[in-house]
Enzyme design. Structure first.
Site, PDB file in Angstrom:
ATOM      1  N   LYS A  10       0.820  -1.230   0.000  1.00 33.50           N
ATOM      2  CA  LYS A  10       0.000   0.000   0.000  1.00 33.50           C
ATOM      3  C   LYS A  10       0.846   1.269   0.000  1.00 33.50           C
ATOM      4  CE  LYS A  10      -2.363  -0.097   3.817  1.00 33.50           C
ATOM      5  NZ  LYS A  10      -2.010  -1.350   4.424  1.00 33.50           N
ATOM      6  N   ARG A  15      -8.725   1.765   9.926  1.00 36.24           N
ATOM      7  CA  ARG A  15      -8.322   0.383  10.201  1.00 36.24           C
ATOM      8  C   ARG A  15      -9.331  -0.338  11.082  1.00 36.24           C
ATOM      9  NH1 ARG A  15      -2.521   0.845   9.199  1.00 36.24           N
ATOM     10  NH2 ARG A  15      -1.482  -1.152   9.412  1.00 36.24           N
ATOM     11  N   ARG A  34      11.011 -14.704   4.309  1.00 39.14           N
ATOM     12  CA  ARG A  34      11.916 -13.622   4.715  1.00 39.14           C
ATOM     13  C   ARG A  34      12.627 -13.994   6.016  1.00 39.14           C
ATOM     14  NH1 ARG A  34       8.812  -8.221   5.239  1.00 39.14           N
ATOM     15  NH2 ARG A  34       7.437  -9.309   3.821  1.00 39.14           N
ATOM     16  N   ARG A  56      15.321 -11.142  17.776  1.00 39.39           N
ATOM     17  CA  ARG A  56      14.679  -9.987  17.140  1.00 39.39           C
ATOM     18  C   ARG A  56      13.944 -10.394  15.869  1.00 39.39           C
ATOM     19  NH1 ARG A  56      16.626  -5.104  14.931  1.00 39.39           N
ATOM     20  NH2 ARG A  56      14.662  -4.055  15.266  1.00 39.39           N
ATOM     21  N   ARG A  93      -0.121  -8.704  12.761  1.00 36.89           N
ATOM     22  CA  ARG A  93      -0.742  -7.624  12.001  1.00 36.89           C
ATOM     23  C   ARG A  93      -1.733  -8.142  10.972  1.00 36.89           C
ATOM     24  NH1 ARG A  93       4.246  -3.801  10.456  1.00 36.89           N
ATOM     25  NH2 ARG A  93       4.630  -2.969  12.534  1.00 36.89           N
TER      26      ARG A  93
HETATM   27  P1  ADP Z   1       1.850  -1.591   7.368  1.00 40.13           P
HETATM   28  O1  ADP Z   1       2.156  -0.713   6.193  1.00 40.13           O
HETATM   29  O2  ADP Z   1       2.819  -2.714   7.581  1.00 40.13           O
HETATM   30  O3  ADP Z   1       0.429  -2.032   7.402  1.00 40.13           O
HETATM   31  P2  ADP Z   1       1.678   0.789   8.955  1.00 40.13           P
HETATM   32  O4  ADP Z   1       2.914   1.586   8.757  1.00 40.13           O
HETATM   33  O5  ADP Z   1       0.466   1.208   8.200  1.00 40.13           O
HETATM   34  O6  ADP Z   1       2.033  -0.725   8.669  1.00 40.13           O
HETATM   35  O7  ADP Z   1       1.286   0.744  10.510  1.00 40.13           O
HETATM   36  C1  ADP Z   1       2.193   0.292  11.474  1.00 40.13           C
HETATM   37  C2  ADP Z   1       1.499   0.187  12.824  1.00 40.13           C
HETATM   38  O8  ADP Z   1       0.987   1.468  13.212  1.00 40.13           O
HETATM   39  C3  ADP Z   1       0.271  -0.723  12.851  1.00 40.13           C
HETATM   40  O9  ADP Z   1       0.607  -2.060  13.018  1.00 40.13           O
HETATM   41  C4  ADP Z   1      -0.496  -0.150  14.050  1.00 40.13           C
HETATM   42  O10 ADP Z   1       0.044  -0.563  15.267  1.00 40.13           O
HETATM   43  C5  ADP Z   1      -0.253   1.342  13.913  1.00 40.13           C
HETATM   44  N1  ADP Z   1      -1.327   1.969  13.112  1.00 40.13           N
HETATM   45  C6  ADP Z   1      -1.201   2.503  11.857  1.00 40.13           C
HETATM   46  N2  ADP Z   1      -2.369   2.986  11.423  1.00 40.13           N
HETATM   47  C7  ADP Z   1      -3.275   2.745  12.406  1.00 40.13           C
HETATM   48  C8  ADP Z   1      -4.668   2.979  12.552  1.00 40.13           C
HETATM   49  N3  ADP Z   1      -5.387   3.578  11.581  1.00 40.13           N
HETATM   50  N4  ADP Z   1      -5.254   2.601  13.711  1.00 40.13           N
HETATM   51  C9  ADP Z   1      -4.562   2.029  14.687  1.00 40.13           C
HETATM   52  N5  ADP Z   1      -3.260   1.744  14.616  1.00 40.13           N
HETATM   53  C10 ADP Z   1      -2.611   2.104  13.488  1.00 40.13           C
END
Ligand code: ADP
Length: 194
Positions: A13, A89, A128, A137, A148
């Protein structure tokens, strides 16, 4: 033009949102980036968010809703349009977003789901992890990535029927190559004149 880009973690994304930003000129609003900036700045919110993010869980709705809805109303975002990447989300976030959009008379032109096969995402993570050196880690990271995806399935995917019922959802194949996904997105948006 205002866009919401939906899709599970690891679907690319962020990459696509940046490409759209460069080509069409809207501003990418990534809640992940915003939260990481708060973590780096060491703000109180950042400190609280960090533990939650490291676990792969979601930061509380009110925290995220606050930062996004403030930013959406900024003049540069209003002028250039936005690409929401990583927000909403949860169903609550989607509802809060709708409330503000209606109140401020801001329209969303496209809501696009990048559809990805969950089993394939898990395979990519395993691959990966296997390629990396072993160590705690790496394991933590692998577990967080998996968490996630589960959180996406349980808390984020339920937003999709909410948008689909309203006839607002376009779906593209997120399993294709990065360039192919970009082309699919551009086909949905219509190519810009220049
Ligand atoms: P990815 O691109 O891997 O989906 P993001 O960079 O979008 O990860 O988000 C990383 C983390 O930030 C999420 O796992 C969550 O903990 C937090 N986060 C991001 N956006 C939201 C949201 N809209 N609501 C709640 N937590 C969020």
């Amino acid at each position: 033009m205002n866009i919401i880009l939906m899709g599970p973690p690891g679907c690319g994304k962020g990459t696509q949102a940046r490409r759209l930003q460069d080509k069409f000129g809207m501003i990418q609003l990534s809640t992940g980036d915003m939260l990481r900036a708060a973590v780096d700045a060491g703000t109180e919110m950042g400190l609280k968010a960090r533990t939650v993010m490291d676990r792969g869980d979601l930061v509380p709705d009110d925290v995220v809703v606050g930062i996004v809805l403030d930013r959406i109303q900024d003049i540069d975002v209003q002028t250039r349009g936005f690409i929401l990447d990583g927000f909403p989300r949860t169903v609550v976030q989607a509802q809060k977003l709708d409330e503000v959009l209606i109140e401020k008379q801001i329209g969303i032109n496209y809501i696009i789901e990048m559809k990805v096969d969950e089993a394939t995402l898990f395979e990519r993570i395993e691959k990966r992890a296997a390629e990396m050196a072993d160590g705690a880690r790496v394991d933590d990271n692998t577990e967080t990535l998996k968490k996630r995806i589960v959180v996406y399935r349980e808390q984020t995917a339920p937003i999709l029927p909410y948008y689909a019922r309203a006839g607002r959802l376009d779906t593209i194949d997120g399993m294709a190559s990065i360039n192919d996904v970009t082309m699919q997105l551009e086909a949905v948006l219509g190519n810009p004149a220049t």
